[in-house]
Design an enzyme around this catalytic site. Structure first.
Site, PDB file in Angstrom:
ATOM      1  N   HIS A 263       0.858  -1.196   0.000  1.00 21.05           N
ATOM      2  CA  HIS A 263       0.000   0.000   0.000  1.00 21.05           C
ATOM      3  C   HIS A 263       0.885   1.234   0.000  1.00 21.05           C
ATOM      4  O   HIS A 263       1.943   1.236   0.614  1.00 21.05           O
ATOM      5  CB  HIS A 263      -0.904  -0.001   1.248  1.00 21.05           C
ATOM      6  CG  HIS A 263      -2.078   0.902   1.113  1.00 21.05           C
ATOM      7  ND1 HIS A 263      -2.019   2.233   1.417  1.00 21.05           N
ATOM      8  CD2 HIS A 263      -3.334   0.663   0.680  1.00 21.05           C
ATOM      9  CE1 HIS A 263      -3.205   2.773   1.192  1.00 21.05           C
ATOM     10  NE2 HIS A 263      -4.016   1.840   0.742  1.00 21.05           N
ATOM     11  N   ASP A 320      -7.899  -5.507   0.058  1.00 18.40           N
ATOM     12  CA  ASP A 320      -8.347  -6.342  -1.054  1.00 18.40           C
ATOM     13  C   ASP A 320      -7.990  -7.815  -0.900  1.00 18.40           C
ATOM     14  O   ASP A 320      -8.520  -8.644  -1.639  1.00 18.40           O
ATOM     15  CB  ASP A 320      -7.737  -5.819  -2.370  1.00 18.40           C
ATOM     16  CG  ASP A 320      -8.478  -4.596  -2.869  1.00 18.40           C
ATOM     17  OD1 ASP A 320      -9.686  -4.512  -2.624  1.00 18.40           O
ATOM     18  OD2 ASP A 320      -7.842  -3.726  -3.492  1.00 18.40           O
TER      19      ASP A 320
HETATM   20  N1  ACO Z   1       4.023  -7.893  -4.109  1.00 17.30           N
HETATM   21  C1  ACO Z   1       5.357  -7.921  -4.268  1.00 17.30           C
HETATM   22  N2  ACO Z   1       6.150  -6.827  -4.250  1.00 17.30           N
HETATM   23  C2  ACO Z   1       5.545  -5.656  -4.074  1.00 17.30           C
HETATM   24  C3  ACO Z   1       4.152  -5.532  -3.893  1.00 17.30           C
HETATM   25  C4  ACO Z   1       3.401  -6.717  -3.919  1.00 17.30           C
HETATM   26  N3  ACO Z   1       2.067  -6.689  -3.788  1.00 17.30           N
HETATM   27  N4  ACO Z   1       3.839  -4.245  -3.736  1.00 17.30           N
HETATM   28  C5  ACO Z   1       4.982  -3.547  -3.821  1.00 17.30           C
HETATM   29  N5  ACO Z   1       6.006  -4.393  -4.031  1.00 17.30           N
HETATM   30  C6  ACO Z   1       7.425  -4.040  -4.197  1.00 17.30           C
HETATM   31  C7  ACO Z   1       7.646  -3.454  -5.586  1.00 17.30           C
HETATM   32  O1  ACO Z   1       7.933  -4.456  -6.539  1.00 17.30           O
HETATM   33  C8  ACO Z   1       8.800  -2.525  -5.338  1.00 17.30           C
HETATM   34  O2  ACO Z   1       9.980  -3.295  -5.276  1.00 17.30           O
HETATM   35  P1  ACO Z   1      11.371  -2.703  -5.863  1.00 17.30           P
HETATM   36  O3  ACO Z   1      11.642  -1.484  -5.022  1.00 17.30           O
HETATM   37  O4  ACO Z   1      12.317  -3.829  -5.661  1.00 17.30           O
HETATM   38  O5  ACO Z   1      11.093  -2.385  -7.292  1.00 17.30           O
HETATM   39  C9  ACO Z   1       8.529  -1.991  -3.926  1.00 17.30           C
HETATM   40  O6  ACO Z   1       7.706  -2.969  -3.288  1.00 17.30           O
HETATM   41  C10 ACO Z   1       7.801  -0.657  -3.919  1.00 17.30           C
HETATM   42  O7  ACO Z   1       6.668  -0.739  -4.790  1.00 17.30           O
HETATM   43  P2  ACO Z   1       5.928   0.552  -5.379  1.00 17.30           P
HETATM   44  O8  ACO Z   1       4.963   0.138  -6.421  1.00 17.30           O
HETATM   45  O9  ACO Z   1       6.941   1.592  -5.728  1.00 17.30           O
HETATM   46  O10 ACO Z   1       5.202   1.060  -4.068  1.00 17.30           O
HETATM   47  P3  ACO Z   1       3.856   1.826  -4.020  1.00 17.30           P
HETATM   48  O11 ACO Z   1       3.747   2.413  -2.679  1.00 17.30           O
HETATM   49  O12 ACO Z   1       3.721   2.736  -5.171  1.00 17.30           O
HETATM   50  O13 ACO Z   1       2.840   0.593  -4.207  1.00 17.30           O
HETATM   51  C11 ACO Z   1       0.853  -0.506  -4.651  1.00 17.30           C
HETATM   52  C12 ACO Z   1       1.540   0.544  -3.797  1.00 17.30           C
HETATM   53  C13 ACO Z   1       0.684   0.005  -6.089  1.00 17.30           C
HETATM   54  C14 ACO Z   1      -0.538  -0.743  -4.040  1.00 17.30           C
HETATM   55  C15 ACO Z   1       1.658  -1.821  -4.657  1.00 17.30           C
HETATM   56  O14 ACO Z   1       1.912  -2.263  -3.358  1.00 17.30           O
HETATM   57  C16 ACO Z   1       0.993  -2.921  -5.469  1.00 17.30           C
HETATM   58  O15 ACO Z   1       1.138  -2.955  -6.706  1.00 17.30           O
HETATM   59  N6  ACO Z   1       0.250  -3.852  -4.798  1.00 17.30           N
HETATM   60  C17 ACO Z   1      -0.492  -4.879  -5.478  1.00 17.30           C
HETATM   61  C18 ACO Z   1      -1.836  -4.324  -5.961  1.00 17.30           C
HETATM   62  C19 ACO Z   1      -2.807  -4.088  -4.832  1.00 17.30           C
HETATM   63  O16 ACO Z   1      -2.986  -4.931  -3.959  1.00 17.30           O
HETATM   64  N7  ACO Z   1      -3.487  -2.938  -4.901  1.00 17.30           N
HETATM   65  C20 ACO Z   1      -4.530  -2.587  -3.931  1.00 17.30           C
HETATM   66  C21 ACO Z   1      -4.084  -1.465  -3.052  1.00 17.30           C
HETATM   67  S1  ACO Z   1      -5.346  -1.116  -1.835  1.00 17.30           S
HETATM   68  C22 ACO Z   1      -6.553  -0.343  -2.723  1.00 17.30           C
HETATM   69  O17 ACO Z   1      -6.303   0.343  -3.659  1.00 17.30           O
HETATM   70  C23 ACO Z   1      -7.929  -0.563  -2.319  1.00 17.30           C
END
Ligand code: ACO
Length: 384
Positions: A263, A320
């Protein structure tokens, strides 16, 4: 003098865009408050109708205020015949999220008075939007599988009525209570992508219908509201609970994202996910084999992800992750998860629109231009 490099915040990470008294998300402590009330206390003690009142008016209602508000919500349940016809015509061949957006947008076309952008007018429109979006979800759910439309029941609660319109059967009390909690947990969450999209549109004074339609559009993606469906798909792909750990390990080694985790704001356990985990655990004695299996997979995946990425990377379950098995228990098809999310969140989008318009400033951020300048224009016949 050398020009200073502009500071770019990709994805507006860490940028505050306004002041708000609607919702506090404390990503460090894992706390969430709606108008000062903790999500745990609202999930336990309140109802979706009361939470809608709280978010829109900024205070808990008295008994008579709640009765009046509930009555107005129920009165708005019927859909305009044009919207219903549109849904019937398109439901079988259209993505339910796209159709939800289109149907919500149609409400604007059918509203005779859309120019009044006052708080009072927007609260009346919010009541209409909250109520009718639930009926839109019911209609889409029925028509997409060629079932007969179930008219809303004016005597049911908001949660009961959604389940009734989807299934055609009067829901059990336990299911209604669980649905009510799901609606409360999804009602609002500060300036996430869909709420921000709503505010950007509201800031042009385009009106609340346009604003919330932008919100529904932004909600659809798997990085936002679509994650619950994607997480459930993953659980189904895992299939056997004994495959869970290997599947997750493989995904992580391929650098894939595990849906329902991570998140932008929570760097600890999302309090909504904690509530849902407990609900899911408590459903076990009352579940069919499919939900039991999904639950085992969910619990094993959560354990592994928390061990591997929780404290070390700040990647924890979000709202989620456990939603899919719970909606499955409620008999809601996975294609309808995101429309249900839109129906729950409608109140949050409306409350933010109304608050923002009190002190409106047009959104117009900047970008750093990195293209060329002063190119010579070449007539088309001379180009190679
Ligand atoms: N699984 C594995 N690795 C992850 C996940 C995940 N679910 N989420 C983030 N990471 C990792 C990324 O790969 C990244 O790694 P890196 O630095 O080695 O490249 C690091 O964590 C940071 O990720 P970002 O995308 O830059 O972080 P951000 O804060 O922007 O991400 C997000 C938030 C988009 C929700 C992300 O965690 C994600 O894609 N999660 C999966 C989708 C999801 O569950 N969305 C629902 C969110 S809640 C809602 O909207 C109701």
């Amino acid at each position: 003098m050398e020009q200073e490099e502009p500071k770019i915040s990709e994805g507006l990470k860490g940028v505050y865009i306004t002041k708000s008294s609607i919702c506090k998300v404390d990503g460090e402590k894992g706390k969430l408050y709606f108008r000062g009330y903790s999500i745990e206390s609202l999930a336990k003690n309140s109802t979706y109708e009361e939470v809608c009142y709280l978010l829109l008016y900024g205070k808990l209602p008295t008994r008579s205020e709640l009765d009046d508000f509930t009555y107005k919500l129920r009165e708005e349940r019927d859909l305009p015949k044009e919207t219903l016809r549109l849904i019937k015509k398109l439901a079988e061949k259209t993505d339910p999220n796209d159709l939800t957006r289109t149907a919500i947008s149609s409400l604007s076309v059918l509203d005779k008075e859309t120019t009044d952008n006052s708080k009072e007018a927007n609260i009346q429109r919010s009541i209409k939007l909250i109520s009718k979006t639930a009926s839109i979800v019911g209609a889409i759910s029925r028509y997409r599988t060629r079932k007969r439309y179930v008219k809303p029941d004016m005597n049911m609660t908001h949660a009961q009525n959604i389940l009734y319109m989807i299934s055609g059967k009067r829901p059990l009390d336990k299911a209604s209570k669980l649905m009510d909690t799901m609606l409360i947990l999804h009602a609002e969450h500060s300036t996430n992508a869909s709420t921000f999209a709503t505010l950007v549109t509201a800031s042009t004074l385009a009106g609340i219908y346009s604003a919330v339609t932008a919100g529904v559009s932004a909600l659809k993606g798997p990085l936002h509201g679509g994650a619950d469906e994607a997480a459930l798909e993953m659980m189904k792909e895992i299939g056997d609970p004994n495959n869970t750990e290997k599947f997750i390990e493989d995904e992580l080694s391929k650098k894939e994202r595990v849906m329902g985790f991570g998140h932008r704001v929570y760097k600890t356990y999302d309090p909504r996910a904690r509530i849902l985990k407990e609900y899911l655990e408590n459903l076990q004695n009352d579940s069919n084999d499919e939900v039991k299996k999904l639950t085992q997979i969910a619990m094993r995946a959560e354990k592994l992800m928390v061990e591997k990425l929780g404290a070390s990377h700040g990647i924890w379950p979000n709202v989620d992750f456990f939603a899919g098995p719970i909606y499955t228990w409620l008999g809601i098809p996975h294609e309808i998860f995101d429309p249900i999310f839109a129906a729950s969140r409608m109140v949050g989008w409306c409350a933010h629109t109304i608050e923002y318009l009190d002190n409106n400033v047009l959104f117009r951020p900047l970008e750093e231009y990195i293209g060329k300048e002063d190119l010579e224009y070449i007539p088309i016949n001379n180009r190679v």
